[in-house]
Design a protein around this motif. Structure first.
Motif, PDB file in Angstrom:
ATOM      1  N   LYS A   1       0.836  -1.199   0.000  1.00  0.00           N
ATOM      2  CA  LYS A   1       0.000   0.000   0.000  1.00  0.00           C
ATOM      3  C   LYS A   1       0.872   1.252   0.000  1.00  0.00           C
ATOM      4  O   LYS A   1       0.590   2.225  -0.704  1.00  0.00           O
ATOM      5  CB  LYS A   1      -0.924   0.019   1.216  1.00  0.00           C
ATOM      6  CG  LYS A   1      -2.106  -0.881   1.118  1.00  0.00           C
ATOM      7  CD  LYS A   1      -2.954  -0.722   2.382  1.00  0.00           C
ATOM      8  CE  LYS A   1      -4.246  -1.461   2.312  1.00  0.00           C
ATOM      9  NZ  LYS A   1      -5.043  -1.256   3.553  1.00  0.00           N
ATOM     10  N   GLY A   2       1.940   1.230   0.793  1.00  0.00           N
ATOM     11  CA  GLY A   2       2.853   2.373   0.853  1.00  0.00           C
ATOM     12  C   GLY A   2       3.560   2.609  -0.464  1.00  0.00           C
ATOM     13  O   GLY A   2       3.805   3.749  -0.862  1.00  0.00           O
ATOM     14  N   ALA A   3       3.887   1.535  -1.173  1.00  0.00           N
ATOM     15  CA  ALA A   3       4.583   1.655  -2.456  1.00  0.00           C
ATOM     16  C   ALA A   3       3.687   2.284  -3.518  1.00  0.00           C
ATOM     17  O   ALA A   3       4.181   2.856  -4.491  1.00  0.00           O
ATOM     18  CB  ALA A   3       5.063   0.292  -2.927  1.00  0.00           C
ATOM     19  N   SER A   4       2.366   2.206  -3.337  1.00  0.00           N
ATOM     20  CA  SER A   4       1.446   2.773  -4.324  1.00  0.00           C
ATOM     21  C   SER A   4       1.219   4.268  -4.108  1.00  0.00           C
ATOM     22  O   SER A   4       0.516   4.892  -4.897  1.00  0.00           O
ATOM     23  CB  SER A   4       0.111   2.043  -4.288  1.00  0.00           C
ATOM     24  OG  SER A   4      -0.583   2.351  -3.094  1.00  0.00           O
ATOM     25  N   ASN A   5       1.788   4.834  -3.055  1.00  0.00           N
ATOM     26  CA  ASN A   5       1.671   6.265  -2.755  1.00  0.00           C
ATOM     27  C   ASN A   5       0.217   6.726  -2.663  1.00  0.00           C
ATOM     28  O   ASN A   5      -0.112   7.848  -3.040  1.00  0.00           O
ATOM     29  CB  ASN A   5       2.415   7.104  -3.801  1.00  0.00           C
ATOM     30  CG  ASN A   5       3.896   6.815  -3.802  1.00  0.00           C
ATOM     31  OD1 ASN A   5       4.496   6.619  -2.748  1.00  0.00           O
ATOM     32  ND2 ASN A   5       4.483   6.756  -4.983  1.00  0.00           N
ATOM     33  N   GLY A   6      -0.656   5.849  -2.193  1.00  0.00           N
ATOM     34  CA  GLY A   6      -2.057   6.216  -2.014  1.00  0.00           C
ATOM     35  C   GLY A   6      -2.872   6.266  -3.294  1.00  0.00           C
ATOM     36  O   GLY A   6      -4.012   6.718  -3.271  1.00  0.00           O
ATOM     37  N   LEU A   7      -2.284   5.821  -4.382  1.00  0.00           N
ATOM     38  CA  LEU A   7      -3.013   5.829  -5.658  1.00  0.00           C
ATOM     39  C   LEU A   7      -3.659   4.462  -5.873  1.00  0.00           C
ATOM     40  O   LEU A   7      -2.969   3.466  -6.040  1.00  0.00           O
ATOM     41  CB  LEU A   7      -2.064   6.151  -6.813  1.00  0.00           C
ATOM     42  CG  LEU A   7      -1.335   7.493  -6.715  1.00  0.00           C
ATOM     43  CD1 LEU A   7      -0.291   7.619  -7.803  1.00  0.00           C
ATOM     44  CD2 LEU A   7      -2.352   8.631  -6.784  1.00  0.00           C
ATOM     45  N   PRO A   8      -4.989   4.401  -5.874  1.00  0.00           N
ATOM     46  CA  PRO A   8      -5.664   3.104  -5.976  1.00  0.00           C
ATOM     47  C   PRO A   8      -5.336   2.344  -7.256  1.00  0.00           C
ATOM     48  O   PRO A   8      -5.183   1.126  -7.232  1.00  0.00           O
ATOM     49  CB  PRO A   8      -7.150   3.437  -5.916  1.00  0.00           C
ATOM     50  CG  PRO A   8      -7.270   4.879  -5.633  1.00  0.00           C
ATOM     51  CD  PRO A   8      -5.929   5.503  -5.734  1.00  0.00           C
ATOM     52  N   ASN A   9      -5.235   3.044  -8.386  1.00  0.00           N
ATOM     53  CA  ASN A   9      -4.937   2.346  -9.640  1.00  0.00           C
ATOM     54  C   ASN A   9      -3.550   1.706  -9.609  1.00  0.00           C
ATOM     55  O   ASN A   9      -3.367   0.604 -10.126  1.00  0.00           O
ATOM     56  CB  ASN A   9      -5.046   3.300 -10.837  1.00  0.00           C
ATOM     57  CG  ASN A   9      -6.484   3.685 -11.128  1.00  0.00           C
ATOM     58  OD1 ASN A   9      -7.411   3.027 -10.662  1.00  0.00           O
ATOM     59  ND2 ASN A   9      -6.670   4.756 -11.881  1.00  0.00           N
ATOM     60  N   LEU A  10      -2.597   2.412  -9.007  1.00  0.00           N
ATOM     61  CA  LEU A  10      -1.249   1.861  -8.901  1.00  0.00           C
ATOM     62  C   LEU A  10      -1.226   0.651  -7.968  1.00  0.00           C
ATOM     63  O   LEU A  10      -0.550  -0.341  -8.236  1.00  0.00           O
ATOM     64  CB  LEU A  10      -0.269   2.935  -8.419  1.00  0.00           C
ATOM     65  CG  LEU A  10       1.203   2.559  -8.408  1.00  0.00           C
ATOM     66  CD1 LEU A  10       1.667   2.117  -9.789  1.00  0.00           C
ATOM     67  CD2 LEU A  10       2.040   3.739  -7.938  1.00  0.00           C
ATOM     68  N   LEU A  11      -2.010   0.723  -6.883  1.00  0.00           N
ATOM     69  CA  LEU A  11      -2.098  -0.409  -5.962  1.00  0.00           C
ATOM     70  C   LEU A  11      -2.681  -1.628  -6.667  1.00  0.00           C
ATOM     71  O   LEU A  11      -2.165  -2.741  -6.541  1.00  0.00           O
ATOM     72  CB  LEU A  11      -2.953  -0.045  -4.745  1.00  0.00           C
ATOM     73  CG  LEU A  11      -3.193  -1.164  -3.729  1.00  0.00           C
ATOM     74  CD1 LEU A  11      -1.882  -1.645  -3.133  1.00  0.00           C
ATOM     75  CD2 LEU A  11      -4.132  -0.696  -2.632  1.00  0.00           C
ATOM     76  N   VAL A  12      -3.738  -1.437  -7.441  1.00  0.00           N
ATOM     77  CA  VAL A  12      -4.354  -2.545  -8.170  1.00  0.00           C
ATOM     78  C   VAL A  12      -3.353  -3.128  -9.172  1.00  0.00           C
ATOM     79  O   VAL A  12      -3.222  -4.346  -9.313  1.00  0.00           O
ATOM     80  CB  VAL A  12      -5.650  -2.094  -8.878  1.00  0.00           C
ATOM     81  CG1 VAL A  12      -6.156  -3.153  -9.841  1.00  0.00           C
ATOM     82  CG2 VAL A  12      -6.717  -1.758  -7.856  1.00  0.00           C
ATOM     83  N   ARG A  13      -2.613  -2.260  -9.847  1.00  0.00           N
ATOM     84  CA  ARG A  13      -1.614  -2.718 -10.814  1.00  0.00           C
ATOM     85  C   ARG A  13      -0.520  -3.544 -10.117  1.00  0.00           C
ATOM     86  O   ARG A  13      -0.103  -4.586 -10.606  1.00  0.00           O
ATOM     87  CB  ARG A  13      -0.994  -1.519 -11.533  1.00  0.00           C
ATOM     88  CG  ARG A  13      -0.072  -1.950 -12.656  1.00  0.00           C
ATOM     89  CD  ARG A  13       0.485  -0.768 -13.414  1.00  0.00           C
ATOM     90  NE  ARG A  13      -0.616   0.012 -13.985  1.00  0.00           N
ATOM     91  CZ  ARG A  13      -0.592   1.341 -14.120  1.00  0.00           C
ATOM     92  NH1 ARG A  13       0.454   2.031 -13.745  1.00  0.00           N
ATOM     93  NH2 ARG A  13      -1.618   1.966 -14.648  1.00  0.00           N
TER      94      ARG A  13
END
Length: 133
Positions: free
Chosen positions: A25-37
């Motif tokens: 979650k931290g690696a996605s910087n709070g961006l949901p699309n990046l987290l899903v990717r």
């Protein structure tokens, strides 16, 4: 009372999974699309190097703490292939086992022959006849 090996391993694995998810979650910087990717990029053949750096660091820290926890609880941690050492009762003399020449030796399982790999081996098909005219 010491924890059983099963309880201890479940605790370690649960903690590692949770810490890894938080790191992801931290690696996605709070961006949901990046987290899903990032989540979708994880599959059974994913290696540690394929994961985000934050997640790699979390896993490495958890592995170190897991070994420390196992040692703290009294479990021995040895490299794979090392013979486990058992504590002998107080005052007992060590058992001497002579090397070589003693006892019956069994052949390896399967007669020492593993499955063949490569051409003509496991899972290969016979060559197809050439098409001709």
């Amino acid at each position: 009372m010491a924890k059983s090996a099963t309880d201890l391993m479940q605790e370690i694995l649960f903690s590692t999974v949770l810490d890894s998810i938080v790191a992801l979650k931290g690696a996605s910087n709070g961006l949901p699309n990046l987290l899903v990717r990032e989540v979708n990029s994880i599959h059974p053949n994913t290696t540690l190097a394929d994961l985000p750096k934050d997640m790699q660091a979390a896993i490495a820290a958890n592995v170190r703490s897991a070994f420390a926890k196992l040692l703290k609880e009294g479990y021995s941690v040895a490299p794979q292939g090392a013979e486990p050492r058992r504590a002998s009762p107080a005052g007992a003399a060590p058992v001497h086992r002579p090397r070589g020449g003693g006892g019956e030796r069994r052949p390896p399982r399967g007669g020492g022959q593993g499955p063949k790999r490569g051409p003509g081996g496991l899972g290969s098909k016979p060559p197809r006849p050439p098409r001709g005219g």
